[in-house]
Design an enzyme around this catalytic site. Structure first.
Site, PDB file in Angstrom:
ATOM      1  N   ASP A 178     -21.021  47.531 -77.215  1.00 55.80           N
ATOM      2  CA  ASP A 178     -21.418  48.698 -76.426  1.00 55.80           C
ATOM      3  C   ASP A 178     -21.098  49.996 -77.179  1.00 55.80           C
ATOM      4  O   ASP A 178     -21.330  51.090 -76.658  1.00 55.80           O
ATOM      5  CB  ASP A 178     -20.734  48.677 -75.051  1.00 55.80           C
ATOM      6  CG  ASP A 178     -21.689  49.136 -73.949  1.00 55.80           C
ATOM      7  OD1 ASP A 178     -22.832  49.525 -74.277  1.00 55.80           O
ATOM      8  OD2 ASP A 178     -21.302  49.110 -72.768  1.00 55.80           O
ATOM      9  N   LYS A 195     -27.124  40.364 -67.639  1.00 55.08           N
ATOM     10  CA  LYS A 195     -26.807  40.236 -69.064  1.00 55.08           C
ATOM     11  C   LYS A 195     -26.782  38.751 -69.469  1.00 55.08           C
ATOM     12  O   LYS A 195     -27.293  38.373 -70.525  1.00 55.08           O
ATOM     13  CB  LYS A 195     -25.455  40.922 -69.365  1.00 55.08           C
ATOM     14  CG  LYS A 195     -25.589  42.446 -69.336  1.00 55.08           C
ATOM     15  CD  LYS A 195     -24.267  43.189 -69.252  1.00 55.08           C
ATOM     16  CE  LYS A 195     -24.564  44.690 -69.034  1.00 55.08           C
ATOM     17  NZ  LYS A 195     -23.366  45.495 -68.776  1.00 55.08           N
ATOM     18  N   GLN A 202     -17.034  44.989 -68.904  1.00 53.23           N
ATOM     19  CA  GLN A 202     -17.876  45.632 -67.901  1.00 53.23           C
ATOM     20  C   GLN A 202     -17.094  46.764 -67.227  1.00 53.23           C
ATOM     21  O   GLN A 202     -16.013  46.559 -66.697  1.00 53.23           O
ATOM     22  CB  GLN A 202     -18.338  44.593 -66.858  1.00 53.23           C
ATOM     23  CG  GLN A 202     -19.278  45.143 -65.806  1.00 53.23           C
ATOM     24  CD  GLN A 202     -20.630  45.587 -66.384  1.00 53.23           C
ATOM     25  OE1 GLN A 202     -21.201  44.926 -67.246  1.00 53.23           O
ATOM     26  NE2 GLN A 202     -21.124  46.713 -65.905  1.00 53.23           N
TER      27      GLN A 202
END
Ligand code: NAP
Length: 278
Positions: free
Chosen positions: A115, A48, A92
């Site tokens: 997200d 990322k 994460q």
């Protein structure tokens, strides 16, 4: 379906947007919180960071020890919410077992939730209201779109019902007018469901588990799984046997994973543009 090539096209288009935003004084900035030592998570986060670098976006990774407590993690999330230079925040997953994942996601500012996992954004998705969509399902939709695979009126079967992949995938396909079946560990005769699918999305976490005999001839198969077997990364679909039957199929690696990162970068840029009033 070549996720690597399609993702490269998507990110190429983001470069110009990132550059013009930066020229106007806003540097798109993704902050990632990584707790613990899970080797796979460390690899995903590095990818990322590299993705941000490639398109000219800033990234900050906050690496916290595995024994970080809930209060410390929540404090960090709040600080990033309040930091005007940060446009996207990604926690994460999975978090170490002692941490309350839902409580942390609930703290994210919905506008920075790149997200799409905050309940407000999950609700927007279900209601069909614009908002950040979870990156992996969004990447699957982008692949279907790129390859001109018809969705409306088709039978779509999603295997796996996680908040991260399966549920939002089913919602996106439903909004695109597919007839959607969502399968899970309690589904009876999974193979019969899979064989009906014009579009089959597999997000379970079992290596090479869906075989060619479970795929409808000509189907589009999207393999979300990432499993490590004998040092090799393989999907949830047995590529060799499924590719003989499918009309379209994503490889692992080089399929959905690449698209996930491209969609994360796009969501971050969208958030930065919104913050800048662009
Ligand atoms: P997850 O939260 O563990 O969910 C797995 C799902 O599979 C659950 O809904 C579970 O059903 C279902 N399942 C388990 N055994 C089953 C069975 N025998 N028959 C039917 N369904 C079964 O996993 P996830 O986060 O969605 O991730 C799934 C996979 O995708 C993993 O390999 C992960 O590493 C990978 N992944 C890849 C990307 C990418 O960018 N490519 C992104 C995210 C995840 P129940 O709900 O009934 O337990």
């Amino acid at each position: 379906m070549d996720g690597k090539a399609v993702a490269a096209q998507v990110t190429e288009a983001l470069k110009a947007r990132a550059a013009s935003l930066a020229a106007a004084g806003t540097h798109p900035h993704l902050a990632v919180i990584l707790v613990g030592d899970d080797p796979a998570s460390h690899i995903y986060v590095r990818n990322k960071e590299k993705g941000c670098q490639d398109v000219g976006m800033r990234s900050t990774v906050m690496r916290l020890p595995a024994d970080t407590d809930q209060a410390t993690l929540e404090y960090r999330v709040r600080a990033l919410n309040d930091d005007a230079s940060v446009h996207g925040i990604l926690v994460q997953l999975p978090l170490p077992a002692h941490l309350d994942e839902q409580a942390v996601l609930a703290l994210l500012h919905p506008d920075k939730d790149v997200d799409g996992l905050h309940v407000a954004n999950a609700g927007r998705l279900l209601a069909g209201i614009p908002g950040p969509r979870p990156c992996t399902p969004q990447g699957c939709m982008a692949l279907l779109d790129y390859y001109g695979i018809p969705i409306a009126g088709k039978e779509a079967v999603v295997i796996g019902r996680s908040n991260l992949v399966g549920k939002p995938m089913a919602a996106l396909l439903m909004h695109a007018n597919a007839t959607v079946t969502l399968c899970h560990s309690r589904t009876q005769d999974l193979a019969a469901h899979a064989r009906r699918a014009d579009i089959l999305v597999v997000a379970v976490g079992k290596p090479r588990w869906i075989t060619g005999d479970m795929v409808k001839p000509g189907a589009a198969v999207l393999d979300v799984g990432i499993n490590r077997v004998d040092g090799k990364v393989v999907g949830d679909v047995d590529f060799e046997s499924a590719a003989r039957v499918a009309g379209y199929i994503t490889p692992v690696p080089g399929g959905v994973g690449k698209m996930t990162i491209a969609m994360l970068l796009r969501n971050t840029l969208d958030a930065a543009e919104r913050a800048a009033g662009a």
